[in-house]
Design an enzyme around this catalytic site. Structure first.
Site, PDB file in Angstrom:
ATOM      1  N   TYR A 199       9.389  71.732  44.792  1.00 24.76           N
ATOM      2  CA  TYR A 199       9.885  70.574  45.541  1.00 24.76           C
ATOM      3  C   TYR A 199      11.370  70.698  45.862  1.00 24.76           C
ATOM      4  O   TYR A 199      11.868  70.029  46.757  1.00 24.76           O
ATOM      5  CB  TYR A 199       9.641  69.268  44.766  1.00 24.76           C
ATOM      6  N   LYS A 247       0.309  78.017  35.409  1.00 25.67           N
ATOM      7  CA  LYS A 247      -0.578  78.863  36.219  1.00 25.67           C
ATOM      8  C   LYS A 247      -0.068  80.285  36.042  1.00 25.67           C
ATOM      9  O   LYS A 247       0.198  81.015  37.004  1.00 25.67           O
ATOM     10  CB  LYS A 247      -0.540  78.375  37.684  1.00 25.67           C
ATOM     11  N   ASP A 288      -5.771  74.493  36.738  1.00 31.10           N
ATOM     12  CA  ASP A 288      -7.101  74.189  37.275  1.00 31.10           C
ATOM     13  C   ASP A 288      -8.030  73.713  36.158  1.00 31.10           C
ATOM     14  O   ASP A 288      -8.787  72.743  36.322  1.00 31.10           O
ATOM     15  CB  ASP A 288      -7.700  75.394  38.039  1.00 31.10           C
ATOM     16  N   ASP A 308       2.881  66.109  39.235  1.00 30.85           N
ATOM     17  CA  ASP A 308       2.688  65.111  40.287  1.00 30.85           C
ATOM     18  C   ASP A 308       1.185  64.853  40.474  1.00 30.85           C
ATOM     19  O   ASP A 308       0.708  63.713  40.483  1.00 30.85           O
ATOM     20  CB  ASP A 308       3.306  65.680  41.579  1.00 30.85           C
ATOM     21  N   ASP A 344      -1.409  61.610  38.708  1.00 37.90           N
ATOM     22  CA  ASP A 344      -2.174  60.670  39.536  1.00 37.90           C
ATOM     23  C   ASP A 344      -3.655  60.685  39.148  1.00 37.90           C
ATOM     24  O   ASP A 344      -4.317  59.645  39.161  1.00 37.90           O
ATOM     25  CB  ASP A 344      -2.022  60.994  41.031  1.00 37.90           C
TER      26      ASP A 344
END
Ligand code: NAD
Length: 356
Positions: free
Chosen positions: A135, A190, A222, A246, A250
């Protein structure tokens, strides 16, 4: 104690109003100062994070933030879009540690999209690194592709990067938080594909050695996404990077019934913090008086606990929220048969009353 109140856009103004009423009812001495942020600030001053708003936020002990954004700003140049305000605040205040607790209140077990037995008693804490990763990484941009699969075609690119100190400090935050809970940390990465997250994993492992009393495990993102909806109660503290955090937070939000229930705290190294609900400005319901203010009210409780050193007042607010839920009061997002549907202000009234 000085609190900067930045309601923002959409439902931001409605929900922050209720949290401010609750704060004012606590008999504590606060100086509350309100300023424009996001689309509202752009409309008034031509910038989503005006100098005066940033100055106020920097000077305050804590920032109570609503939400920013509306589809009508989507055609603006990116630096002028409302969402840039929140990124600017995070960057300027050095808010690198984002705490997102996901607690499934007993009374809301039925509001979750998962089976009650999977979420009853759920209490996990996602700690998301907030000022690094893809980001913020440079370079980024759009260009004519110099190579790749389609040389000469238009392409866009971002840069994922983390430095060792950035990983060390967020890892320490996670291990310290775990010490106050059930002493388990899951680091999500990851590392099988990304260099950035191989470094992440190596550094978290090293820092973990300083905390021999905390159990550390590692999970690929994942798999973590899968486990969050398969067996969420297996997690306790989850620490991860900005982008994975992020998305996962959620997903965790929905385990609890509604994103309208989830508070968050973003802290810097001196415990100055920005407190906001985990959701956005919900333009689809803005102005209708139906938004759930509880995430914002619970964010105010986190603010009292983490930045203002008022744990008793925080407990009082959290107990009041539990009480209104036990009374069966529900905004539409958490309403189900047999409960009483209320609007934003009525929910605020009920919390005020339950404060006693
Ligand atoms: P959103 O979180 O605003 O809304 C998603 C869904 O959840 C909507 O159906 C909305 O009605 C519902 N919802 C959210 N909060 C609720 C509440 N308190 N009570 C009841 N229902 C609630 O996400 P979105 O629709 O993807 O984004 C809307 C705008 O918000 C966009 O401009 C986006 O960029 C912005 N946004 C801002 C922040 C922030 O300010 N930190 C975070 C996320 C999104």
């Amino acid at each position: 104690m000085k609190i900067a109140v930045l309601p923002g856009d959409g439902i931001g103004t409605e929900i922050v109003e209720q949290a401010v009423r609750v704060l004012n009812a606590l008999d504590l001495k606060f100086e509350l100062e309100t300023a424009l942020v996001g689309g509202a600030a752009y409309d008034a001053h031509g910038h989503p994070l005006p100098e005066a708003t940033l100055k106020l936020a920097k000077e305050a002990d804590a920032v109570l933030f609503g939400a920013v954004g509306d589809w009508k700003y989507d055609t603006l140049d990116r630096p002028l879009r409302p969402e840039q305000a929140i990124l600017g605040l995070r960057k300027n205040l050095g808010l690198f540690a984002n705490f997102r607790p996901a607690i499934c209140y007993e009374q809301l077990v039925g509001a979750s999209s998962l089976k009650p037995e999977l979420v009853a008693g759920l209490d996990i804490l996602i700690i998301r690194e907030l000022t690094g990763d893809i980001y913020f990484g440079q370079p980024r941009g759009r260009r004519v592709s110099p190579d790749g699969h389609f040389p000469g075609a238009e392409e866009a690119f971002d840069t994922m990067r983390y430095s060792r100190p950035e990983i060390e400090r967020i890892a320490r935050v996670a291990f310290e938080a775990a010490r106050k809970r059930s002493k388990r940390v899951t680091s999500v990465d990851k590392a099988n594909v990304l260099e950035t997250f191989q470094l992440w994993k190596d550094v978290v492992t090293e820092i973990g050695k300083e905390y021999p009393d905390v159990a550390l495990d590692h999970m690929y993102v994942d798999n973590a996404a899968m486990q969050l909806v398969k067996a969420p109660k297996k997690f306790d503290v989850v620490v991860t990077g900005n982008m994975f955090g992020d998305i996962l937070s959620d997903a965790a939000a929905m385990l609890t019934g509604s994103i309208g229930m989830l508070p968050s705290a973003s802290l810097n190294s001196s415990n100055q913090g920005l407190y906001e609900p985990s959701h956005g400005s919900a333009p689809d319901i803005a102005g209708k008086g139906v938004a759930n203010p509880l995430a914002t009210i619970l964010s105010a409780a986190m603010m009292l606990r983490f930045s203002l050193n008022q744990p008793a007042a925080a407990d009082r607010i959290e107990a009041a929220v539990q009480k209104v839920l036990a009374q069966g009061l529900r905004t539409p997002d958490i309403h189900s048969q047999g409960t009483t549907k209320v609007g934003t202000r009525e929910m605020g009234d009920a919390v005020l009353k339950a404060l006693g």
